[in-house]
Design a protein around this motif. Structure first.
Motif, PDB file in Angstrom:
ATOM      1  N   THR A 160     -41.884  -4.677  16.584  1.00  0.00           N
ATOM      2  CA  THR A 160     -43.016  -4.092  15.860  1.00  0.00           C
ATOM      3  C   THR A 160     -44.325  -4.628  16.429  1.00  0.00           C
ATOM      4  O   THR A 160     -44.516  -5.839  16.540  1.00  0.00           O
ATOM      5  N   VAL A 213     -47.185   1.252   5.479  1.00  0.00           N
ATOM      6  CA  VAL A 213     -48.304   0.628   6.202  1.00  0.00           C
ATOM      7  C   VAL A 213     -49.585   0.889   5.416  1.00  0.00           C
ATOM      8  O   VAL A 213     -49.826   2.009   4.951  1.00  0.00           O
ATOM      9  N   VAL A 247     -47.826  -4.212   7.308  1.00  0.00           N
ATOM     10  CA  VAL A 247     -46.589  -3.440   7.223  1.00  0.00           C
ATOM     11  C   VAL A 247     -45.662  -4.134   6.229  1.00  0.00           C
ATOM     12  O   VAL A 247     -45.713  -5.355   6.039  1.00  0.00           O
ATOM     13  N   THR A 251     -40.559   2.183   5.869  1.00  0.00           N
ATOM     14  CA  THR A 251     -41.532   1.117   6.094  1.00  0.00           C
ATOM     15  C   THR A 251     -42.917   1.666   5.778  1.00  0.00           C
ATOM     16  O   THR A 251     -43.303   2.713   6.303  1.00  0.00           O
ATOM     17  N   TYR A 307     -41.688   5.656   8.983  1.00  0.00           N
ATOM     18  CA  TYR A 307     -42.946   4.947   8.729  1.00  0.00           C
ATOM     19  C   TYR A 307     -43.895   5.891   7.991  1.00  0.00           C
ATOM     20  O   TYR A 307     -44.101   7.036   8.413  1.00  0.00           O
ATOM     21  N   VAL A 328     -49.196   1.738  14.826  1.00  0.00           N
ATOM     22  CA  VAL A 328     -47.936   0.987  14.747  1.00  0.00           C
ATOM     23  C   VAL A 328     -47.001   1.477  15.846  1.00  0.00           C
ATOM     24  O   VAL A 328     -46.703   2.677  15.924  1.00  0.00           O
ATOM     25  N   LYS A 349     -46.836 -10.159   9.191  1.00  0.00           N
ATOM     26  CA  LYS A 349     -46.718  -8.750   8.827  1.00  0.00           C
ATOM     27  C   LYS A 349     -48.059  -8.027   8.777  1.00  0.00           C
ATOM     28  O   LYS A 349     -48.160  -6.953   8.192  1.00  0.00           O
TER      29      LYS A 349
END
Length: 453
Positions: free
Chosen positions: A285, A256, A278, A254, A153, A327, A307
């Motif tokens: 999640t 953010v 995200v 991923t 992330y 997150v 999302k």
């Protein structure tokens, strides 16, 4: 006589007892003040009996992966604070760390860990500024290969970076390739970087130009690790490394980001909407919004179609600028993204201040104009008075030397015409006689002025 002696003894005893009672009361008050200033041993012993729990997730990470350390205390009064500290001074300037407090837990997120990071951090508990407890966050870092489809992330900020680690020291290869399949277009997979042994790297995709570079140049035949800096939201996707024809691994990124509506600086009192988004989600999640005090103000587990999590801030003010999106993935904190809200002063207040300043300036200007007009009128009056010549005047000779004040006296002036001659000639005489005043009377000025006839 005995009675007098007894009375004196009684008075002495009374005075002594009063003195002792004063001392006792003073000692009691001092004891109370000291007790308020410093906690007793029993209180400190009770406060030191905190239940503190430290957890590393994962317990055995691989070099280059991410680790989250959590330090949880059973209760967190206002006098107690938690903080993660590096044990060695060499870690003071480590960039790839984030620390955040959420309720009674302080998290430390370490990105791209090394073998040395496993024993370099400890959780410190302080009460009234004094350290009362420390606990190490130990974890063991292995030198193996990253697991397939390891998820990373990364936040979308100016300082965020993502390492693509690919190495195989068992064999030397002549070529290497990094491929990328975007999370926003999974049907397309393309090569983004290629290299030959001891040759410069060729970044073949325009999306990564000037942002994708080797961590060690040139490619040495077994290590083809690269770095993306800075990370943008569209970088999300699957990254695969191939050494010649051998697939080494695939890792997932991923991304953010936090956006605000309106996006510009807001005015105090306005409504602002912050959205934490995200690039893709899993079944576990979870997004959480926290304020500057570490309190949860929004919490939601996302679904495939969801999302993002929005936070509506009513009546924004300068005292509430700091907000953080957190997150979670399978109860593990993966990333925290702070956002500082830019709030300017209220327009109404600013307008009132501007109008007030203009009114004050106008009053000052009017005052100056009136003052100048008044002064001009006084000057004109003085000129008129001084320009009028009196018909009669005389001068007192005695007051010219001794007195400091001038005296003006009115008398007679006589004009006598004794001029003769041509009409255009000025041959006549002009005489001025000043008569003495021996008897105390003022002298009279006599004058003869020639005239044209």
């Amino acid at each position: 006589m005995r009675l007098q002696i007894g009375c004196s003894k009684m008075s002495s005893l009374l005075i002594f007892s009063l003195f002792v009672s004063l001392l006792q009361s003073d000692f009691t008050q001092r004891s109370i003040i000291l007790a308020q200033r410093e906690p007793s041993y029993e209180t400190m012993k009770k406060n030191e009996n905190f239940e503190v729990k430290v957890v590393a997730n994962p317990r055995s990470p691989v070099v280059g992966s991410d680790v989250t350390l959590s330090c949880t205390i059973s209760r967190l009064p206002d006098t107690v604070s938690l903080c993660w500290k590096p044990v060695g001074s060499s870690q003071q300037n480590r960039r790839n760390t984030d620390q955040i407090r959420l309720n009674n837990t302080v998290y430390l997120m370490l990105r791209h860990v090394t073998v040395e990071d496993g024993k370099l951090y400890e959780c410190e508990v302080r009460e009234n500024g004094k350290v009362v407890k420390t606990m190490k966050g130990d974890f063991s870092v292995s030198t193996g290969k990253l697991r397939e489809h390891t998820r990373f992330y990364r936040s979308v900020t100016d300082h965020s970076e993502f390492h693509l680690i690919c190495s195989n020291s068992n064999e030397v290869y002549n070529s290497a390739t990094w491929s990328w399949k975007s999370s926003f277009n999974q049907s397309l997979k393309k090569q983004i970087a290629t290299a030959l042994k001891s040759q410069p790297v060729n970044v073949s995709d325009s999306h990564f130009v000037n942002r994708l570079k080797l961590t060690a140049t040139p490619f040495n035949g077994w290590n083809f690790s690269m770095r993306i800096f800075p990370v943008v939201f569209e970088d999300a996707g699957d990254y695969s490394c191939t050494l010649e024809q051998k697939a080494i691994l695939t890792i997932k990124l991923t991304t953010v980001k936090v956006t605000a509506e309106p996006s510009d600086t807001v005015t105090e009192g306005d409504t602002v909407t912050l959205s934490c988004s995200v690039s893709d989600v899993t079944a576990s999640t979870r997004l959480v919004w926290i304020n500057g005090d570490g309190e949860t103000v929004g919490d939601k587990t996302l679904r495939d179609v969801e999302k993002s999590l929005s936070l509506v801030i009513q009546k924004a003010d300068k005292g509430r600028r700091k907000w953080t999106c957190v997150v979670f993935d399978q109860e593990r904190l993966r990333l925290s993204l702070p956002y500082n809200l830019e709030v300017r002063g209220n327009n109404y207040t600013n307008n009132i201040a501007i109008i007030g300043s203009l009114v004050l300036l106008l009053i000052i200007i009017l005052g100056l104009v009136l003052c100048l007009k008044k002064c001009k009128r006084k000057d004109q009056t003085r000129v008129t008075e001084t320009s009028h010549v009196p018909e009669y005047m005389s001068v007192d000779k005695k007051s010219t030397q001794e007195d400091t004040e001038e005296a003006i006296h009115y008398g007679d002036i006589y004009f006598k015409n004794e001029t003769s001659g041509s009409r255009h000639d000025m041959q006549g005489k002009s005489t001025i006689n000043v008569g003495d005043s021996k008897d105390g009377k003022h002298g009279v000025i006599y004058a003869e002025i020639a005239q044209l006839t």
